[in-house]
Design a protein around this motif. Sequence first.
Motif, mmCIF file in Angstrom:
data_model
loop_
_atom_site.group_PDB
_atom_site.id
_atom_site.type_symbol
_atom_site.label_atom_id
_atom_site.label_comp_id
_atom_site.label_asym_id
_atom_site.label_seq_id
_atom_site.Cartn_x
_atom_site.Cartn_y
_atom_site.Cartn_z
ATOM 1 N N CYS A 1 7.076 3.743 5.345
ATOM 2 C CA CYS A 1 7.744 5.025 5.555
ATOM 3 C C CYS A 1 6.788 6.149 5.188
ATOM 4 O O CYS A 1 6.132 6.107 4.150
ATOM 5 C CB CYS A 1 8.996 5.103 4.684
ATOM 6 S SG CYS A 1 9.739 6.735 4.628
ATOM 7 N N CYS B 1 8.681 8.037 1.760
ATOM 8 C CA CYS B 1 8.810 7.406 0.444
ATOM 9 C C CYS B 1 7.796 6.283 0.249
ATOM 10 O O CYS B 1 7.648 5.763 -0.845
ATOM 11 C CB CYS B 1 10.230 6.892 0.229
ATOM 12 S SG CYS B 1 10.649 5.474 1.230
ATOM 13 N N SER C 1 7.803 3.240 1.265
ATOM 14 C CA SER C 1 8.261 1.854 1.163
ATOM 15 C C SER C 1 7.964 1.103 2.464
ATOM 16 O O SER C 1 7.936 1.683 3.545
ATOM 17 C CB SER C 1 9.749 1.796 0.837
ATOM 18 O OG SER C 1 10.490 2.396 1.849
ATOM 19 N N CYS D 1 14.129 5.332 7.979
ATOM 20 C CA CYS D 1 13.897 4.459 6.825
ATOM 21 C C CYS D 1 15.215 4.210 6.105
ATOM 22 O O CYS D 1 15.949 5.143 5.800
ATOM 23 C CB CYS D 1 12.891 5.157 5.902
ATOM 24 S SG CYS D 1 12.779 4.461 4.248
ATOM 25 N N CYS E 1 15.152 6.018 2.407
ATOM 26 C CA CYS E 1 15.223 7.464 2.165
ATOM 27 C C CYS E 1 15.737 8.264 3.361
ATOM 28 O O CYS E 1 15.945 9.464 3.260
ATOM 29 C CB CYS E 1 13.860 7.996 1.727
ATOM 30 S SG CYS E 1 12.686 8.165 3.074
#
Length: 259
Positions: free
Chosen positions: A205, A208, A210, A241, A244
């Motif tokens: 992402c 964030c 991740s 995502c 987030c």
Amino acid sequence: MSYDKKNLDITLVEDELEKLSKNIYLESPDLWIEFSDKIGEKNFDEMIIFFACKYNHLTIVKYIVENNLLDLTSPSRNKSFTSIIDHLLATSKTNNNIEIYNYLIGLISENTENPSDISTPDNSNNSLDSSLYIPKFICPKCKSNIFESGYKVMKSMIYKYSSDKNKPVIKSEELLDSITCNKCNTVIQDLNPDLLENICIVNNCSDCGSDLTVSGIVNETKMTYDKKSKKFVSSNESYSCAKCGNKLNDSQKEYFNIK
Ligand SMILES: [Zn+2]
Ligand SMILES: [Zn+2]
């Protein structure tokens, strides 16, 4: 801009021009005739550099720019753009030719008296991530994208005296979890080098950091009401995502094949 007479030697770009010529021939034999005439006359105008940007021939772009064969700030023949360079930026962006795009952006900052002004228009970058994968982390203080304006990482080094060498030597070193914006020198809270590196990976992402293949993505479909059929019909889909809610950009959608 560097200017070196010996670079004018056209044999330096002959191979690239040959490849470009093939690309253009496949696109349109008519354009190819025009292109070949221009090359024959060594007339490197907007058309030539446009195709070099479209088909990713950085060597040709550099050849034209570094030999000052064309003034990129002059008006574009394409009326949708104010200058040639605007046209070229859009072309390289649309065709995902990141190297050329970055090269052209570099020329703009080189030619601007106040380079700090050039990195400011972060609004324009918003439109960029739709076609180019440029990771983004906006400094909360000066609003610049630190992947473009730069960031500083602190290193902690422990020295001890060494009797062999008669001087202090480094015993250990580690990166500190501290990121400072290069532009405004603000320490950005809750950020560390690993997270910034994670953001740069296409399957992570861009907000964030991740890993989307682990955290998952959410597929949202907007439904609009169709009066004729008296039914809700799906009008557009978006992917974001799961962690987030940040939307995937086009390169990510392409990468995951969900376009
Ligand atoms: Zn800043
Ligand atoms: Zn996220």
